[in-house]
Design a protein around this motif. Structure first.
Motif, PDB file in Angstrom:
ATOM      1  N   MET B 165       0.842  -1.200   0.000  1.00 42.73           N
ATOM      2  CA  MET B 165       0.000   0.000   0.000  1.00 42.73           C
ATOM      3  C   MET B 165       0.877   1.249   0.000  1.00 42.73           C
ATOM      4  O   MET B 165       2.039   1.192   0.396  1.00 42.73           O
ATOM      5  CB  MET B 165      -0.918   0.002   1.215  1.00 42.73           C
ATOM      6  CG  MET B 165      -0.199   0.067   2.544  1.00 42.73           C
ATOM      7  SD  MET B 165      -1.407   0.076   3.896  1.00 42.73           S
ATOM      8  CE  MET B 165      -0.322   0.329   5.299  1.00 42.73           C
ATOM      9  N   PRO B 166       0.332   2.369  -0.467  1.00 42.90           N
ATOM     10  CA  PRO B 166       1.152   3.582  -0.527  1.00 42.90           C
ATOM     11  C   PRO B 166       1.213   4.315   0.815  1.00 42.90           C
ATOM     12  O   PRO B 166       0.383   4.098   1.701  1.00 42.90           O
ATOM     13  CB  PRO B 166       0.430   4.439  -1.569  1.00 42.90           C
ATOM     14  CG  PRO B 166      -0.990   4.002  -1.510  1.00 42.90           C
ATOM     15  CD  PRO B 166      -0.993   2.566  -1.076  1.00 42.90           C
ATOM     16  N   CYS B 168       0.358   7.185   1.423  1.00 45.28           N
ATOM     17  CA  CYS B 168      -0.881   7.960   1.648  1.00 45.28           C
ATOM     18  C   CYS B 168      -1.799   7.277   2.663  1.00 45.28           C
ATOM     19  O   CYS B 168      -2.459   7.947   3.456  1.00 45.28           O
ATOM     20  CB  CYS B 168      -1.659   8.126   0.354  1.00 45.28           C
ATOM     21  SG  CYS B 168      -0.917   9.292  -0.783  1.00 45.28           S
ATOM     22  N   MET B 169      -1.865   5.962   2.630  1.00 45.76           N
ATOM     23  CA  MET B 169      -2.770   5.254   3.541  1.00 45.76           C
ATOM     24  C   MET B 169      -2.361   5.506   4.990  1.00 45.76           C
ATOM     25  O   MET B 169      -3.180   5.886   5.818  1.00 45.76           O
ATOM     26  CB  MET B 169      -2.763   3.754   3.227  1.00 45.76           C
ATOM     27  CG  MET B 169      -3.695   2.934   4.088  1.00 45.76           C
ATOM     28  SD  MET B 169      -5.443   3.231   3.727  1.00 45.76           S
ATOM     29  CE  MET B 169      -6.211   1.948   4.733  1.00 45.76           C
ATOM     30  N   PRO B 190       1.650   9.015  -2.886  1.00 43.60           N
ATOM     31  CA  PRO B 190       0.719   8.128  -3.597  1.00 43.60           C
ATOM     32  C   PRO B 190       1.382   6.953  -4.315  1.00 43.60           C
ATOM     33  O   PRO B 190       0.732   5.951  -4.572  1.00 43.60           O
ATOM     34  CB  PRO B 190       0.045   9.054  -4.624  1.00 43.60           C
ATOM     35  CG  PRO B 190       0.223  10.432  -4.095  1.00 43.60           C
ATOM     36  CD  PRO B 190       1.525  10.420  -3.342  1.00 43.60           C
ATOM     37  N   ASN B 218       0.494   5.100 -10.444  1.00 43.34           N
ATOM     38  CA  ASN B 218       0.015   5.986 -11.506  1.00 43.34           C
ATOM     39  C   ASN B 218       0.944   7.202 -11.610  1.00 43.34           C
ATOM     40  O   ASN B 218       0.607   8.307 -11.190  1.00 43.34           O
ATOM     41  CB  ASN B 218      -1.426   6.417 -11.216  1.00 43.34           C
ATOM     42  CG  ASN B 218      -2.076   7.107 -12.405  1.00 43.34           C
ATOM     43  OD1 ASN B 218      -1.406   7.432 -13.383  1.00 43.34           O
ATOM     44  ND2 ASN B 218      -3.376   7.323 -12.313  1.00 43.34           N
ATOM     45  N   LEU B 222       0.445  11.618 -11.320  1.00 43.14           N
ATOM     46  CA  LEU B 222       1.236  12.370 -10.336  1.00 43.14           C
ATOM     47  C   LEU B 222       2.079  13.427 -11.072  1.00 43.14           C
ATOM     48  O   LEU B 222       2.196  14.566 -10.626  1.00 43.14           O
ATOM     49  CB  LEU B 222       2.141  11.425  -9.540  1.00 43.14           C
ATOM     50  CG  LEU B 222       2.660  12.009  -8.218  1.00 43.14           C
ATOM     51  CD1 LEU B 222       1.521  12.331  -7.264  1.00 43.14           C
ATOM     52  CD2 LEU B 222       3.643  11.063  -7.548  1.00 43.14           C
TER      53      LEU B 222
END
Lengths: 317, 247
Positions: B165-166, B168-169, B190, B218, B222
């Motif tokens: 997971m990134p 950001c989480m 992200p 992505n 970005l």
């Protein structure tokens, strides 16, 4: 049952001190950085209004990471549970979200223990342009609701607390839901959703989606989780439950490497299906309470409601 | 893979700053416990004595490779280690060392003088370019607890649990103010693998991407966000290249 004594200053104080005696008190607190967080407030002050926090109430009911069990020195130990707590200043939409989580985790032991330990005090809010709450969406969880003049008991526990504070007569009228918030809610049906599986809006939104997972992390009704096992040097082994997120590359992967939802478009579609139509025994229940957190949190301004509106327009095209 | 404690462990350092070793030593409260389960054969930051064990259970490798001599040492350690674990950004991707650009010979002479011209070196490479890597611990440096967790998991015949997971989480979980959304800051959260508890964004510093890129990142979007925020193409490239996130 509804109570109607004007909530004088002293009664609010009484309520706070009565709740605070046996419970850890939490409330939305606006930080200097402009972020509203659910925090412990000790002896107060009592918030005047409810406010949506960045991470919703699920952070207390379904913590981001919780130890399910620990195996140490030849013995299994159950996870330690937090004691009684009260949350003061909860929005009406979030009380709906808690009702939804209560259904999802009806058979989950640790969730139910936290549920038994909680006391939720709803308050009026000030809706903003992101808000799309809907009173008719689903029932409320919670114990009492108070505004400047009145108090409503929402549970027997709430009734008892209000009685103990000397608030005994019935209030008049329904709960003060914000009005006119549902205008922008697109009433998309599962059939419309299914028929538009190849609509261009999915690829378009997927090209922007960063898969950061913020929308799901801040959603009061998103509850996907993963289980992780870890070891420590002293030989202790523990199993944890941790929030998962349908935007992450491994969420739809199963043994053998098969991915149920390859690519961002499929993951966005999954989120809409889960959010608007539900799964399992809750199929048919829209669980978007309209709090607007996802709209605010998305760095690239993806909005499920806007996508749904486009799908309705694009159906059959 | 079964191990009987104490496991024979060696720490190998190639081209790096030794920060990863320091990170392990920063687990002060656990070092005594660690000494019970680990038999240390090499650890340059603690001692210049080199272990000469014929066989090792675990080799932890820090740094990128920049010379044929380093490759020989790496190959030798791979041959005698049951598990080889790459530790830190340099070992995983080349790290900040790999940012070096331009003509190598000229750079060597300009920095080290005439002697530099004699040294046999090549552009920094991650260790997986030369040997099979059994496990990776990312970060510049990794989080102190990650090193302990890896050793503990290896003792149990496994590998630490890990969520793809990134950053950001973790940043949202910590309810940090979003630097990307609020300040249009060039935050790599992200697309960067989490595990650091969003340490930098939590302190108001945009993520630099030191833990490597998440799968299916992505980058295009970005890039678009950064251009919109006023960054030049070159600035974005430099930012992504710092820890090898550029394509």
């Amino acid at each position: 049952m509804i109570f109607g004594d004007p909530l004088e200053h002293t009664l609010r104080e009484k309520l706070l001190s009565s709740l605070g005696q046996a419970r850890n008190l939490w409330a939305p607190c606006l930080g200097k950085d402009g972020i509203c967080r659910l925090q412990t407030i000790g002896a107060g002050p009592f918030p005047a209004l409810a406010q949506p926090t960045m991470i919703p109430l699920k952070k207390l009911l379904l913590p981001y990471r919780e130890t399910v069990w620990r195996y140490q020195s030849g013995r299994f130990r159950a996870a330690e549970m937090t004691g009684p707590f009260a949350v003061v200043g909860v929005t009406l939409c979030e009380l709906q979200a808690v009702w939804y989580l209560d259904q999802v985790f009806a058979a989950d032991e640790s969730y139910q223990t936290r549920r038994a330990n909680r006391f939720l005090v709803g308050m009026p809010c000030e809706p903003d342009s992101n808000c799309r709450c809907d009173q008719a969406l689903m029932p409320l969880a919670g114990d009492i609701f108070i505004d400047q003049e009145q108090a409503w008991a929402l549970s027997t526990a709430g009734e008892a607390v209000l009685h103990a504070c000397g608030c005994t007569s019935q209030a008049e009228g329904p709960l003060p839901w914000p009005v006119g918030m549902t205008a922008q809610r697109p009433a998309i049906t599962p059939e419309q959703y299914a028929a538009a599986s190849d609509a261009p809006v999915w690829a378009e939104a997927a090209s922007h989606c960063l898969s950061c997972g913020a929308c799901s992390a801040v959603c009061p009704t998103c509850y996907c989780f993963d289980m992780l096992d870890d070891a420590a040097l002293d030989g202790t082994v523990s199993r944890s439950r941790i929030w998962d997120n349908c935007f992450f590359a491994e969420h739809g992967k199963v043994a053998g490497g098969y991915d149920f939802r390859p690519g961002r478009a499929a993951r966005l579609r999954f989120r809409m299906e889960h959010k608007f139509f539900g799964f399992g025994s809750l199929r048919g229940q829209n669980s978007c309470v309209g709090c607007g957190r996802c709209r605010k949190a998305c760095p690239v301004d993806i909005d499920l409601d806007q996508i749904a509106a486009r799908l309705k327009g694009e159906e059959g095209s | 893979m079964k191990f009987v404690p104490p496991i024979k462990l060696a720490w190998l350092r190639f081209t790096s700053c030794s920060g990863c070793q320091l990170t392990l030593l920063n687990n002060e409260d656990s070092l005594a416990e660690l000494a019970h389960v680990v038999e240390l054969h090499n650890f340059p930051l603690l001692s210049s004595a080199c272990g000469n064990a014929e066989a090792l259970d675990v080799a932890l490798v820090e740094g990128s490779l920049t010379s044929p001599g380093e490759v020989e040492r790496l190959l030798a350690i791979r041959r005698k280690s049951r598990l080889l674990v790459a530790v830190g950004a340099c070992a995983l991707t080349g790290g900040v060392n790999a940012m070096v650009k331009g003509e190598r010979h000229k750079a060597m002479v300009s920095i080290y003088g005439k002697a530099g011209a004699e040294w046999d070196t090549f552009p920094p490479q991650p260790i997986h370019h030369f040997v099979k890597v059994d496990g990776q611990i990312p970060g510049c440096p990794p989080e102190p607890h990650e090193l302990l967790q890896a050793i503990a998991a290896i003792l149990h015949g496994g590998w630490p649990s890990h969520q793809v997971m990134p950053v950001c989480m973790e940043c949202r979980i910590n309810e940090n103010r979003c630097l990307l959304e609020e300040d249009c800051a060039p935050c790599l959260g992200p697309i960067t693998q989490a595990g650091c508890d969003a340490l930098c964004p939590g302190l108001g510093v945009p993520c630099e991407g030191c833990r490597g890129v998440v799968p299916e990142a992505n980058r295009d979007e970005l890039y678009r966000l950064f251009i919109t925020a006023g960054l030049s193409e070159q600035e974005i490239r430099h930012r992504l290249e710092r820890f090898g996130a550029a394509l």
